[in-house]
Design a protein around this motif. Structure first.
Motif: not given
Length: 401
Positions: A51-59, A61-63, A65-72
């Protein structure tokens, strides 16, 4: 010498200092960490770390954006978070409305021991779907817009409102357990008196939005593969959600029995297995009749799409039916859990096929595979849901008859 306990002025219990001070008072921070690790257990510690690692990843993604954090991309706007977190998670949480309707509407009160665990699992499942949606939306700060900006001709608008209302219904259905632990008897009795209307409302909302998830893909006839693009898709989505709910309940009874010692009667487990058999048989008939009526099917297709369709048909529907039928014939119960796992996996695979695999050919060679950050966030959301269920199960009278 063990410390003696005397009642304190506030009504609690305070340890009297007898002999040496307790070891906790003089222990260093390392001992405190070790003691906390022992009390939590390695499994819970691993889930909290995830959960802690996922929260860092969510942070991130929010900063970023989707393009930098996903392959969408514009070709693949829906990925792991929306397909798995919403389209797949919601049917797996459908056991709540199945059991609630069976107990409170059809008055089969013998299954009441399953109602509260099922409602809690459904409530947490819907919250995980909402969390996945918040992370996936390009502008998550606008997630409240459908509440005030109505678009009644949109399927997504209908799904959004059904999810909001049904999550509220699940919270109200489960709240008597929390109110009882708090000692708030009047609101608890009031909510328990309204349990039948709540169950009716929950079943109605589930029928609407489970089928609407299928309708959502009917607006893309040029993208969804013919193996899955069918007018019967809303019906298939609803029937498969009931199958997934019953299968998940079978798995849940085994897990809670192992972790919390909840003794679920063999009659209840056999009833769930019979219900799963009936629904799987109906689902198999709908799928085969639909393919035959449209003149298509995995026996007429090739490539990855045909292989995935065969897999969900044979392993996700036919094999669980054979295992359950063999169990009835042999009088044993060895294959029940395996059949439930395969059935839940079959529904998972079908939603994955509809949401991702079926659109592969329309992407004109542009592939999609989730990034490691997408996997991490999804795993963290699931881990948080498991921790939430465990926390409630250990502190509230969840399994009390």
């Amino acid at each position: 010498m063990k410390p003696r306990y005397f009642p304190a002025a506030s009504g609690g219990a305070q340890p009297a200092a007898v002999g040496r001070a307790p070891a906790r008072a003089v222990a260093g921070p390392g001992a405190a960490v070790r003691e906390m690790a022992v009390s939590l257990g390695p499994a819970r510690l691993a889930l909290w770390a995830l959960v802690a690692a996922a929260l860092v990843a969510v942070g991130y993604r929010m900063v970023a954006g989707l393009g930098a954090s996903t392959h969408l991309t514009d070709v693949w706007p829906w990925g792991l978070w929306k397909i798995v977190g919403v389209v797949v998670a919601i049917p797996l949480a459908a056991g709540a409305f199945v059991v609630a309707a069976w107990v409170h509407v059809f008055r089969h009160h013998g299954y009441e021991a399953l109602a509260r665990p099922a409602v809690l699992a459904g409530f947490i499942g819907y919250l995980t779907a909402v969390a996945s949606l918040v992370v996936d939306i390009g502008q998550p700060h606008r997630i409240w817009h459908p509440i005030v900006m109505w678009q009644p001709h949109s399927v997504l608008f209908e799904i959004c409102w059904c999810v909001i209302l049904y999550t509220t219904v699940l919270a109200l259905e489960f709240s008597p357990v929390a109110l009882r632990a708090l000692g708030w008897e009047r609101p608890r009795r009031a909510l328990e008196a309204a349990i039948v209307p709540l169950a009716v409302a929950g079943a109605t909302l589930c029928v609407l939005h489970q089928s609407s998830l299928g309708s959502l893909f009917l607006i893309a006839p040029g993208r969804v593969h013919p193996l899955w693009y069918t007018p019967a898709l809303p019906l298939i989505f609803f029937v498969s959600s009931v199958a997934a709910g019953l299968a998940t309940l079978q798995i849940l009874t085994w897990v809670t029995g192992r972790l919390y010692g909840q003794a679920v009667g063999e009659r209840l487990k056999a009833g769930l297995a019979r219900g799963l058999t009936v629904v799987l048989g109906l689902l198999l008939a709908v799928r085969v009749v639909d393919w035959a009526a449209r003149g298509t099917g995995p026996w007429q297709a090739t490539g990855l799409e045909a292989a995935m369709a065969w897999l969900e048909l044979l392993v996700g529907i036919a094999l669980p039916l054979v295992l359950l039928a063999w169990e009835w014939r042999s009088g044993g119960i060895r294959w029940r859990l395996l059949a439930a796992v395969l059935a839940a996996g079959g529904v998972f695979l079908h939603r994955l096929d509809v949401g991702l695999i079926s659109m592969r050919q329309a992407a004109n060679g542009a592939g999609y595979f989730p990034s490691w950050m997408e996997f991490l966030v999804m795993a963290g959301i699931v881990a948080l849901g498991m921790l939430a269920y465990d926390w409630v199960a250990r502190r509230l009278p969840l399994f009390e008859r």
